[in-house]
Design an enzyme around this catalytic site. Sequence first.
Site, mmCIF file in Angstrom:
data_model
loop_
_atom_site.group_PDB
_atom_site.id
_atom_site.type_symbol
_atom_site.label_atom_id
_atom_site.label_comp_id
_atom_site.label_asym_id
_atom_site.label_seq_id
_atom_site.Cartn_x
_atom_site.Cartn_y
_atom_site.Cartn_z
ATOM 1 N N ASN A 83 45.985 32.108 31.976
ATOM 2 C CA ASN A 83 45.021 33.065 33.011
ATOM 3 C C ASN A 83 45.351 32.487 34.635
ATOM 4 O O ASN A 83 45.371 31.406 34.919
ATOM 5 C CB ASN A 83 43.514 33.169 32.674
ATOM 6 C CG ASN A 83 42.876 31.755 32.905
ATOM 7 O OD1 ASN A 83 43.444 30.868 32.277
ATOM 8 N ND2 ASN A 83 41.570 31.598 32.981
ATOM 9 N N GLU A 96 43.954 33.430 38.097
ATOM 10 C CA GLU A 96 42.840 33.901 38.954
ATOM 11 C C GLU A 96 43.227 34.028 40.414
ATOM 12 O O GLU A 96 44.749 33.702 40.862
ATOM 13 C CB GLU A 96 41.706 33.005 38.761
ATOM 14 C CG GLU A 96 41.159 32.997 37.242
ATOM 15 C CD GLU A 96 39.895 32.099 37.228
ATOM 16 O OE1 GLU A 96 39.480 31.607 38.192
ATOM 17 O OE2 GLU A 96 39.600 32.211 35.998
ATOM 18 N N CYS A 128 44.343 37.772 32.754
ATOM 19 C CA CYS A 128 44.054 37.004 31.552
ATOM 20 C C CYS A 128 45.401 36.556 30.890
ATOM 21 O O CYS A 128 46.490 37.065 31.279
ATOM 22 C CB CYS A 128 43.287 37.712 30.478
ATOM 23 S SG CYS A 128 41.784 38.364 30.888
ATOM 24 N N GLU A 136 46.389 36.358 27.845
ATOM 25 C CA GLU A 136 46.858 37.000 26.816
ATOM 26 C C GLU A 136 47.740 38.266 27.372
ATOM 27 O O GLU A 136 48.807 38.646 26.983
ATOM 28 C CB GLU A 136 45.886 37.773 25.866
ATOM 29 C CG GLU A 136 45.075 36.817 25.298
ATOM 30 C CD GLU A 136 43.779 36.441 25.877
ATOM 31 O OE1 GLU A 136 43.807 36.233 27.035
ATOM 32 O OE2 GLU A 136 42.777 36.100 25.354
ATOM 33 N N CYS A 138 39.610 39.165 25.347
ATOM 34 C CA CYS A 138 38.420 40.232 26.032
ATOM 35 C C CYS A 138 38.819 41.814 25.587
ATOM 36 O O CYS A 138 40.088 41.865 25.057
ATOM 37 C CB CYS A 138 38.448 40.156 27.424
ATOM 38 S SG CYS A 138 39.943 40.729 28.275
ATOM 39 N N CYS A 170 42.350 42.874 27.067
ATOM 40 C CA CYS A 170 43.315 42.180 26.375
ATOM 41 C C CYS A 170 43.709 42.843 25.128
ATOM 42 O O CYS A 170 45.049 43.115 24.843
ATOM 43 C CB CYS A 170 43.355 40.716 26.448
ATOM 44 S SG CYS A 170 43.532 39.981 27.889
HETATM 45 N N1 THU Z 1 40.305 35.305 30.257
HETATM 46 C C1 THU Z 1 41.359 35.220 29.651
HETATM 47 O O1 THU Z 1 42.424 34.760 30.005
HETATM 48 N N2 THU Z 1 41.405 35.955 28.336
HETATM 49 C C2 THU Z 1 40.128 36.457 27.954
HETATM 50 O O2 THU Z 1 40.435 37.146 27.004
HETATM 51 C C3 THU Z 1 39.164 36.522 28.441
HETATM 52 C C4 THU Z 1 39.021 35.693 29.917
HETATM 53 C C5 THU Z 1 40.216 34.627 31.443
HETATM 54 C C6 THU Z 1 39.971 35.369 32.776
HETATM 55 C C7 THU Z 1 39.191 34.577 33.720
HETATM 56 O O3 THU Z 1 40.350 33.759 34.545
HETATM 57 C C8 THU Z 1 38.380 33.726 32.978
HETATM 58 O O4 THU Z 1 39.163 33.663 31.572
HETATM 59 C C9 THU Z 1 37.013 33.770 32.940
HETATM 60 O O5 THU Z 1 37.004 34.933 32.634
#
Ligand code: THU
Length: 160
Positions: free
Chosen positions: A62, A64, A73, A75, A112, A115
């Site tokens: 991930n 940010e 994310c 994925e 999520c 994704c």
């Molecule tokens: N995140 C992911 O990388 N994958 C997911 O399926 C859910 C959330 C990340 C996004 C963000 O950087 C952090 O987790 C918190 O939401």
Amino acid sequence: MKEIKIESLLNVYDTLEELPRDVIALMKKAMEARERSYSPYSKFGVGAALLLENGEIITGSNQENASYPSGLCAERTAIFYAGSQFPDVAIKRMAIIAGSRLKTTDKPIPPCGACRQSIAEYEVKQDAPIEIYFMGEKGKVVRSHSLANLLPLVFDKTVL
Ligand code: THU
């Protein structure tokens, strides 16, 4: 009126060590990718590793952003890379590991909704299941034999 019951089937393993060696190896790639997570805001690191049909392994973490919605994310970072670099190679499997740096994450963290939608696109495109494994930093591992199993009532190209 009629009722429709939708069921998903998941396999739950108590530990990663119960899984076949190649799945463990893929999850270890996801763990390494998680080390490269850029998550200064949520402090929640996620790593994903994809196994392609040609044996190639693609990883993502991930990423940010100070403008929060601009982040991505793990994925999707991984699957978009696979789609852009290997557009004609099927994706066989995805391993995901996720956890907070503020507390211990000892339960499996599923991808999520956004994704799942993104992964579904590639599963529909290749017309073959993408097997998904996900876990927290430790503890149980969940397997879904396909993405469709995690996203009933998918919105896909067939409706366009
Ligand atoms: N995140 C992911 O990388 N994958 C997911 O399926 C859910 C959330 C990340 C996004 C963000 O950087 C952090 O987790 C918190 O939401």
